[in-house]
Each structure stands twice: as structure tokens, then as C-alpha cells.
Design an enzyme around this catalytic site. Structure first.
Site, short mmCIF file in Angstrom:
data_model
loop_
_atom_site.label_atom_id
_atom_site.label_comp_id
_atom_site.label_asym_id
_atom_site.label_seq_id
_atom_site.Cartn_x
_atom_site.Cartn_y
_atom_site.Cartn_z
N HIS A 222 -8.11 -6.82 6.78
CA HIS A 222 -7.28 -6.52 7.94
C HIS A 222 -8.16 -6.16 9.14
O HIS A 222 -7.93 -6.62 10.26
CB HIS A 222 -6.34 -5.34 7.64
CG HIS A 222 -5.38 -5.60 6.54
ND1 HIS A 222 -4.45 -4.67 6.13
CD2 HIS A 222 -5.18 -6.69 5.74
CE1 HIS A 222 -3.73 -5.17 5.14
NE2 HIS A 222 -4.16 -6.38 4.89
N GLU B 79 -7.83 0.75 10.21
CA GLU B 79 -8.22 -0.09 9.09
C GLU B 79 -9.68 0.09 8.71
O GLU B 79 -10.05 -0.06 7.54
CB GLU B 79 -8.00 -1.57 9.45
CG GLU B 79 -6.59 -1.92 9.93
CD GLU B 79 -5.60 -2.11 8.80
OE1 GLU B 79 -5.88 -1.64 7.67
OE2 GLU B 79 -4.56 -2.72 9.03
N TYR C 137 1.36 4.43 -3.01
CA TYR C 137 1.22 5.88 -2.93
C TYR C 137 2.39 6.57 -3.62
O TYR C 137 2.22 7.58 -4.31
CB TYR C 137 1.09 6.34 -1.48
CG TYR C 137 -0.04 5.66 -0.74
CD1 TYR C 137 -1.31 5.54 -1.31
CD2 TYR C 137 0.15 5.10 0.52
CE1 TYR C 137 -2.34 4.90 -0.66
CE2 TYR C 137 -0.88 4.46 1.19
CZ TYR C 137 -2.11 4.35 0.60
OH TYR C 137 -3.13 3.70 1.26
N HIS D 88 0.83 -1.20 0.00
CA HIS D 88 0.00 0.00 0.00
C HIS D 88 0.87 1.25 0.00
O HIS D 88 0.63 2.19 -0.77
CB HIS D 88 -0.92 0.03 1.23
CG HIS D 88 -1.88 -1.11 1.29
ND1 HIS D 88 -2.72 -1.32 2.37
CD2 HIS D 88 -2.15 -2.11 0.40
CE1 HIS D 88 -3.46 -2.40 2.14
NE2 HIS D 88 -3.13 -2.89 0.96
#
Length: 347
Positions: free
Chosen positions: A224, A187, A127, A123
């Protein structure tokens, strides 16, 4: 509450049983047999997690590069700030998942946390990949500095930062439970106003590559959040001395505080975005908080926000069972309407 410091789990202790006697502070050989674990259904969670494998550079960003210059100034500003926010949250998650695994005496938890840590690393890489696709290196670096410099973002992240660091300094069962609470918030709620912004752009056929990547991240974070909520419940059940009214009040207090901070942040970063209703966004944040509380075995805190006020978001998130390949054998984005019957009441 107990202040006994936990030791890191031993790597291999053959005299101990394979099936762990406790999630944290228990005994286990370190040998993992998925057919003989304390919480058997966690194997299915592990399989769902590894089934979500993807890489950032699989996503074509050429249209986003072309479109970025045509965004309004407010959209560009929100885009860069939200990417900065998401990177601020995901980078610590890699380390936090690994730290939790170091103190877990259940090898199934260690394995699941290893997968979660790897996905959080992807993740964070994504970005960097997205920003490198649409803006200069100077603008990329400026976006990644926001977590250190933006006063609203600093305020928003302060209590999470304090708890994560408290776990590092004092690894107790209490701090593990408190850290899982903040991880569940992160999350299951902290990401979501940012996700909504990118889905809003996709709804206007803008920056679809970015929103596709966000949908993959979204799918991961849902898994998650599910596991962290279960880990919280199981660890609390194994430590009934910590399951007190005082601790429950602490959890509700953290949720309430975090919701207000998230609403403040979303109002700050989305104030000038045409087509986003900030009151609706505030309701969505409270709805997400209720979802996470229920998953953690607690009661809803916002009785007027039990339904998703932004149902359109569900049309822009991957269906867990239908994200394999498209006609050209590439990962696809499922731009299909969803219903409460196909698994997306979670969004």
C-alpha cells in the site's frame, strides 16, 4: 494552491478515451484495459496486491489463547492498546481508499484502491478476530474504545483526522495530495512501533499467532505504501503548480510532527516492556520516515538514521515470494533470516 473542487468521476463516459488524461480531474471513458493505462507498471502493483489474499480466521490462535494469561501485566496492557491503535488507523483507511477512488479519473487507480480498501477491511476484521480469541467481550470493547478515549492516542491521531476530514469537506487536488502524504505516513510509519511489539513477543516465542497475522498485515501495508507514494509522485507531476517549496516544506513539517508523535506514543505504550530499547525504537521510527520520504521522491529528513537499527525485525516478516503454503497446504510464516538482497530493506 488551487482550491477548485473536484467532481466525482463519472462511472461511464464512452465519448472519452479509455486511457485517462489525468489521475484526478481528467477524462476517461471508465473502461479499464490494463494493457492501455497511463502508468503501465501499475499493473504489476495490482497483481502483487491481489496475490496477497488472506483471511484472518486462517490463523490458528489456540496457542495465543493459552499464552495470553502468562504475559506480564505490561505486555497485556501494550497488547490491548496497540490492537486498539491499529484498529483506529485501519478502519478509516477502508473509507479513505474508497473516497480517493471516487475522485480518481484513472480507472487503474480506482481498481487498485478497491483492492487496498478490501485489504484494510480484512485488517480491521483481524483485530476483532485476534481480540475475540484471547479476551472477553468487555475487554475487546474497551480496547476498541481507546481511539475515542485515550488522550495520548487522540493527540497522536489528531492531525491525520483533520486532514482526512478536510478531504471529505473540500475535495481539491491539494487535499488529495495532502491526504496521500498522511496515508503514506500511516502505511509506512505509524503502524511500525506496534508491529515491532508483536514481533518482539514472537522473538520470545509468545503470541506467535498474533505476530503471524501482523506479518500478513505488514506485507500488505508495504505494498500500500509503495503505491500511495507512487500515486503522490505522479499526481504531483501532473499538477506542477502545486509542486512548490511551500508544499515541500509542508510535507517535511508533517513528517517531523508525525515522527515526534509516534515516538511519544511508543514511549507511552512500550515503556515497561522488557527487552525493547525506546531509543532504538525512536531511531527505527526515523528510519521508516526516511524510507517513505525517499519513496515519495523527497530527501531524507534524518541523516543519522539511514540504516535500520532493529534488523532483527526482518526475521519475523513474510518474504513476498515465499508465503504460499507449508507442508500441510496452509499459509506459512517464514521465520527465516533475511538479507538486504531478498527485498527486506523496506522493513
Amino acid at each position: 494552491m488551487s482550491k477548485v473542487l473536484l467532481e466525482k468521476a463519472k462511472t461511464l463516459e464512452p465519448m472519452n478515451p479509455n486511457k485517462s488524461t489525468a489521475l484526478f480531474g481528467g477524462k476517461s471513458s471508465g473502461i479499464l484495459n490494463w494493457n492501455d493505462i497511463a502508468y503501465p507498471h501499475w499493473y504489476k502493483m495490482y497483481k502483487r496486491l491481489i496475490g496477497n489474499y488472506w483471511q484472518a480466521d486462517e490463523i490458528n490462535m489456540s496457542d495465543d489463547l493459552r499464552q495470553f494469561s502468562s504475559l506480564t501485566d505490561a505486555e497485556k496492557d501494550a497488547y490491548l492498546k496497540i490492537i486498539g491503535l491499529l484498529s483506529t488507523l485501519d478502519a478509516p483507511q477502508t473509507r479513505t481508499a474508497l473516497l480517493l477512488s471516487l475522485y480518481a479519473t484513472d480507472p487503474s487507480v480506482q481498481s487498485i484502491m478497491a483492492v487496498i480498501a478490501q485489504q484494510e477491511a480484512v485488517h480491521n476484521e483481524s483485530y476483532s478476530y485476534v481480540l475475540s480469541s484471547v479476551v472477553s467481550l468487555d475487554e475487546q470493547n474497551e480496547s476498541f474504545q481507546l481511539g475515542r478515549t485515550d488522550p495520548v492516542l487522540l493527540k497522536r491521531n489528531e492531525t491525520l483526522m483533520q486532514q482526512y476530514n478536510a478531504f471529505v469537506e473540500e475535495p481539491t487536488i491539494e487535499n488529495i495530495l495532502k491526504t496521500t502524504v498522511y496515508t503514506a505516513l500511516l502505511e509506512g510509519m505509524f503502524f511500525y512501533s506496534g508491529f515491532a511489539f508483536f514481533y518482539h513477543l514472537a522473538r520470545k516465542n509468545k503470541m506467535v499467532g498474533t505476530s503471524t497475522m501482523i506479518s500478513y498485515i505488514n506485507r500488505d501495508e508495504l505494498e500500500h505504501g509503495r503505491f500511495i507514494a507512487e500515486l503522490f509522485r505522479a499526481a504531483l507531476d501532473e499538477n506542477p503548480d502545486l509542486n512548490t517549496a511551500e508544499f515541500t516544506d509542508w510535507v517535511y513539517s508533517r513528517f517531523s510532527e508525525s515522527v515526534e508523535l509516534e515516538i511519544e506514543w511508543s514511549a507511552y505504550v512500550l515503556a515497561d516492556i522488557e527487552g525493547i530499547d525506546l531509543d532504538e525504537m525512536a531511531g527505527y521510527i526515523k528510519y521508516r520516515a526516511n524510507k517513505m520520504l525517499r519513496m515519495m521522491g523527497l530527501s531524507e529528513f534524518y541523516p543519522d538514521h539511514t540504516e535500520n537499527p532493529m534488523k532483527w525485525i526482518r526475521a519475523y516478516a513474510d518474504n513476498f515470494d515465499e508465503t504460499k503454503t507449508d507442508f500441510f497446504e496452509q499459509k506459512s510464516r517464514q521465520y527465516t533470516k533475511t538479507s538486504d538482497l531478498n527485498g527486506f530493506d523496506d522493513l
